[in-house]
Scaffold this active site. Structure first.
Site, mmCIF file in Angstrom:
data_model
loop_
_atom_site.group_PDB
_atom_site.id
_atom_site.type_symbol
_atom_site.label_atom_id
_atom_site.label_comp_id
_atom_site.label_asym_id
_atom_site.label_seq_id
_atom_site.Cartn_x
_atom_site.Cartn_y
_atom_site.Cartn_z
ATOM 1 C CG ASP A 1 -1.826 1.143 1.335
ATOM 2 O OD1 ASP A 1 -2.701 1.250 0.481
ATOM 3 O OD2 ASP A 1 -1.679 1.945 2.282
ATOM 4 C CD GLU B 1 -2.074 2.034 -3.612
ATOM 5 O OE1 GLU B 1 -3.169 2.336 -4.089
ATOM 6 O OE2 GLU B 1 -1.783 2.192 -2.419
#
Length: 1022
Positions: A616, A653
């Protein structure tokens, strides 16, 4: 948090001088919140938001919608807003939010989405003023001589401080107190002891500047050698850096940030095994707490309540690690640490009772850590040690399916009630959900990406206590706001959350197990992995190391209460915890936080035989962090660890935003920086080109290649003139072509102007469209848990009156750009069956109602009411007519048609290695876009993968041609190299359920391919 930056965490109150607060929700796109300029429209409202709102009459803190802390426009001063409030004594943090939401908010210095502003209130009235021309919000609290934590202890003999004016004769000291009694009264520091500092330079030396580039312009203050040798002792107490005038009067004073010097003083801690380990049958406990005065282990027989059966002090080692060898009979008991430590936030020595940051087992609601031996055979399913992994030759072969554990089975009536929404549901081989996954696997899907399953800080783990909406949700109208009101009333108290609120990184979440009190979660997690492996699916875990759910003395997070001020990334002057991710940002650039991340990933890989990790907000980690993860995984072997670490895929990400943006603090793990590492990043370029626009568009009707741009305009002014639409469509086609190569930066082709360019030459909002060095470094997707689902995005963007049959074709066409690309293909669960979240752009806390995943094929989730107001109210005007339109609700037969078309894409992708060539060299050699240039057809992309040139990779085919026809008319495209060859429509399409694609044809004489409108057709040459 998201396919770009999620807005999915809960917020907790916290304030303090040297630590910060939860500020803005996670972003929900692949880019940060835009910095809104001075000319942004006058706000409808300005709210003072912060950790003081509950004291001002709001239901809670950090609530931009609360009317009790509204600032009013000052009469006669347009653009100036002010409010006076009675604020109790205490330390707080605040900022300004506009228009009742987080969409536009300003922090320190007027920065958009900027740092929280610390405030020390003495009790009484305080006036806050916001200036819209500068976006600066201030208070009338007089500035204190003591401010923030702007001094940085970088090495035993060096402090850095960004000093302003230095009057003649001024000098510097470092004050210390072991009992937290330092005060500045009438310009004099009282209590404690001091060390004289020498201001030796107005910049840092090159070595320190390289390690802390954001401090490179700070002044250097040096300690005498004797004092530097006292650093370990001094760091166990209160520290204050002080500038004094020649007469000894305090000019300014500030707290001291110490992470860098802790790393310098305790390098050997990196070599230690931390947490719970086993020496034979005796448990060993190791906790890194270098600033603690004392650490005691408390052992309990039960996970909650009862008296401690043992309370034993740990012994401190020279590396800052406190250790203890426990007793045999402690197995399966529970433990806590009591850490005596000075806490800058409170200014006192505290006795913090905490769980273990390295916990591998927990009791219900994370109350206590569990003394569990992961090697215990009773915690593994039958055959666990000999589990066979689904084959995977290379990462480019991956087809990923992003799935939420609760979504998967909570509404599946073929799963026993007690196992719904749990890991155990994946062991129900006969359930509708497992049949769905088996069908996908048979078609070619080969990996499930699970949204966070680590211990989550915002979900009640006792199922009987979880709240349920107290309404008949199905009775409301499809465009009603009743559903969202009812769901929102229990949000945070129900059993649903995406899970980007990490509390313990290495223990499975307890709300997803049938019994959160003991080690059941460990066994059931392994059952889940085995069940998925058994139907041909590898298992990837979404991990969240970039932030915590809370920070500070009042938080349930243990890190900041063990080594205060170390584990979180702090503002360089205020000392407030940075919250650009949504929540308190962790500082994985600090050695022991980086070690915690690496150790956790390795433990998860070994314990649960995982096949990959998705990070993340990976751009908030350093590139070195990620290389360390990769290197540690590569060391794992089947013989020694039970897993082949080299086969474990890593991606995340790679967004570039926040206080670390543009490599401000280190070289980030962002899209461009990760080229050549083999670590994947999400490809927003193809996503936006296919869908149209971006996640933050004020008007969601911006069209793209896969939603009718220019070819089927929806009439919205936001799309521009026909000429502008055509130009944007052709640029989108170039961006998609680059995406189909795996976003290769060096891939060469002819662009829309007729110029030979590389992928890096194609523009994407000022950045290069191509940025990878290898296809495995691109995660190619058009929808994910963040932002609207593909179906919902198309509901906004497609021209009014578009039939459901055509909507399905747009859906299939969009998905095909991921299935037929050279990168890693990524689908959001349910996307193959038109999944909707009733237009919700951020369903992180929207409950089971809006996150429905139906396996029966009767319901896709559309028209279940207006989605929750907090993240969607600004789009209600667009949503209401769509939700009220029965033509936009697909029937079961239409859901089935979409599913069949989608599965055919997976079958085709799997049928030939030509869709996953595996290297940049092979992609350049074999992949071309022969109908490009200025004469290309808008809305049509032709891709030729030629297996005649270079090595023969597919003995059954000499090549494939894919025609993506997003236009509203049939197209005929000529590929000169295909003339004389015998191309035929792929047998999956020739024999499939889609009758339209069967009209696609090839003329061998001319090398021409004719394809119906809104169709992707794949031709193969034998």
């Amino acid at each position: 948090m998201h396919t770009s930056t999620p807005a999915h965490r809960g917020r907790r109150r916290y304030a303090g001088l040297a630590a910060g607060v939860l500020a803005v929700p996670l972003l929900v796109s692949l880019v940060p919140l835009p910095a809104l300029a001075d000319h942004s429209a006058a706000p409808g409202s300005v709210t003072l938001v912060g950790s003081l709102q509950s004291e001002l009459g709001c239901p809670g803190d950090w609530q931009p919608e609360c009317a009790a802390s509204i600032l009013n426009e000052v009469e006669g001063s347009p653009g100036t807003y002010s409010g006076t409030f009675d604020v109790p004594t205490g330390d707080y943090a605040y900022k300004a939010a506009l228009n009742g939401s987080w969409a536009e908010n300003y922090g320190d210095g007027g920065a958009a989405g900027g740092a929280d502003i610390p405030l020390t209130a003495q009790g009484g009235q305080i006036t806050f003023t916001y200036n819209h021309s500068t976006h600066v919000i201030t208070s009338d609290v007089p500035e204190s001589l003591v401010a923030g934590a702007a001094a940085h202890w970088l090495a035993p003999g060096v402090l850095a401080w960004d000093l302003q004016e230095a009057p003649e004769g001024s000098f510097y000291r470092l004050y210390s107190s072991m009992d937290g009694s330092l005060e500045v009264i009438d310009g004099v520091v009282t209590n404690g002891e001091f060390i004289d500092l020498e201001r030796s330079s107005d910049v840092l030396n090159p070595e320190l500047a390289a390690a802390s580039p954001h401090l490179k312009s700070f002044d250097t203050l040096t300690l005498p050698k004797k004092a530097a040798r006292q650093a370990r002792h001094l760091l166990k107490g209160e520290l204050l850096a002080v500038q004094l005038a020649a007469d000894g009067t305090v000019l300014q004073a500030t707290g001291v940030q110490a992470p860098r010097v802790l790393d310098a003083l305790y390098p050997n801690a990196l070599k230690r095994t931390l947490g719970l380990s086993w020496k034979g049958q005796r448990p060993r406990f190791d906790l890194w707490a270098p600033t603690a005065r004392q650490v005691t282990l408390q052992v309990y027989r039960e996970g909650s309540g009862g008296e401690a059966l043992a309370t034993v002090p740990l012994k401190e080692g020279h590396d800052g690690v406190w250790s203890l060898l426990g007793e045999k009979d402690w197995k399966d008991a529970y433990y806590l640490y009591e850490v005596e430590v000075y806490v800058p936030e409170t200014g006192k020595v505290e006795r913090n009772v905490v769980t273990d940051p390295y916990s591998v087992g927990l009791s219900t609601n994370s109350e206590r850590s569990m003394i569990v031996n992961l090697a215990d055979p009773s915690l593994a399913p039958s055959g666990w040690n000999s589990t066979k992994k689904p084959a995977l030759a290379q990462p480019e072969d991956l087809s990923l399916y992003e799935l939420h554990v609760r979504d998967f089975s909570i509404s599946d009536t073929t799963v026993p009630a007690g196992r719904r929404g749990t890991y155990a549901a994946f062991a129900e081989t006969g359930s509708d959900g497992m049949q769905r996954l088996a069908d996908l696997a048979d078609a070619g899907l080969n990996a499930v990406h699970l949204l966070p399953v680590n211990d989550i800080g915002t979900i009640e783990e006792r199922r009987d206590v979880q709240a349920e909406p107290q309404c008949d949700l199905a009775s409301f109208a499809p465009d009603s706001d009743g559903q969202q009101a009812c769901v929102s009333a229990v949000a945070g108290k129900d059993g649903f959350n995406w899970g980007y609120d990490p509390l313990h990184y290495t223990t499975p979440e307890g709300s997803y197990t049938t019994n959160p009190e003991d080690a059941t979660r460990i066994r059931e997690f392994r059952d889940m992995v085995a069940g998925l492996n058994g139907i041909g699916l590898r298992v990837i875990q979404d991990v969240v190391y970039n932030h915590t759910a809370g920070a500070g003395q009042e938080s349930s997070n243990n890190l900041d209460r063990i080594v205060p001020g170390y584990y979180h990334r702090l503002n360089p002057t205020s000392g407030a915890v940075e919250t650009s991710t949504c929540c308190p940002n962790t500082a994985t650039e600090n050695a022991m936080m980086g070690k915690l991340m690496v150790d956790s990933v390795v433990t998860l890989a070994r314990t649960y035989k995982l096949d990959g990790f998705r990070f993340d907000l990976m751009g908030h980690h350093s590139k070195q962090n990620m290389l360390d993860v990769r290197a540690a995984l590569d060391e794992l072997t089947l013989k020694k660890d039970g897993v082949d670490g080299k086969s474990i895929y890593v991606y995340g990400e790679g967004w570039n935003f926040g206080e670390v943006a543009n490599n401000a603090r280190f070289e980030q793990a962002t899209q461009l920086n990760m080229a050549g590492t083999g670590i994947g990043t999400f490809n927003d370029r193809l996503r936006d080109a296919v869908r149209g626009g971006g996640p933050f568009d004020e008007d969601p009707r911006v069209q793209g290649f896969g939603s009718g741009l220019w070819t089927q305009p929806n009439g919205a002014e936001v799309n521009g003139s026909p000429e502008e639409q055509r130009a944007r469509l052709l640029l989108s086609q170039d961006q998609i072509k680059v995406g189909l190569t795996g976003n290769l930066r060096d891939y060469s082709f002819i662009d829309r102007t007729g110029t030979e360019v590389t992928g890096a030459d194609v523009d994407y909002n000022g950045s290069p469209a191509g940025y990878t060095a290898d296809p495995q470094e691109a995660i190619t997707y058009v929808e994910a848990h963040d932002n609207e689902t593909l179906f919902d995005s198309l509901a906004f963007k497609l021209a009014p009156g578009t039939s459901m049959d055509d909507r399905i074709r747009f859906q299939t066409l969009s998905l095909s750009t991921t299935a037929f690309g050279q990168g890693v293909s990524f689908w959001h669960a349910g996307g193959e069956a038109l999944r909707s979240k009733s237009l919700d752009r951020n369903s992180y806390n929207s409950g089971d109602w809006f996150n429905l995943l139906d396996h029966t094929g009767t319901e896709n989730g559309f028209a279940r009411g207006l989605p929750p107001r907090a993240d969607n109210a600004d789009k209600y005007e667009f949503m209401k007519p769509l939700l009220a339109d029965p033509a936009l609700k697909p029937a079961p037969a239409e859901i089935a048609a979409a599913r069949d078309q989608a599965l055919s894409l997976l079958e085709i992708r799997t049928s030939t290695p030509l869709f996953h060539l595996g290297t940049a060299e092979l992609v350049q050699q074999k992949v071309s876009f022969p109908t490009g240039g200025p004469e290309q057809t808008p809305g049509v992309i032709v891709m030729h993968i030629d297996d005649i040139s270079g090595p023969d990779l597919d003995s059954e085919r000499s090549g494939v041609v894919v025609v993506f026809n997003a236009s509203d008319t049939a197209t005929t495209q000529t590929v000169a190299a295909a003339a004389g060859q015998s191309f035929e429509l792929h047998p999956v399409q020739r024999n499939g359920s889609d009758e339209v694609v069967k009209d696609a044809a090839f003329d061998s004489a001319t090398g021409s391919f004719t394809v119906p409108p809104l169709t992707v057709a794949v031709f193969e040459a034998k």
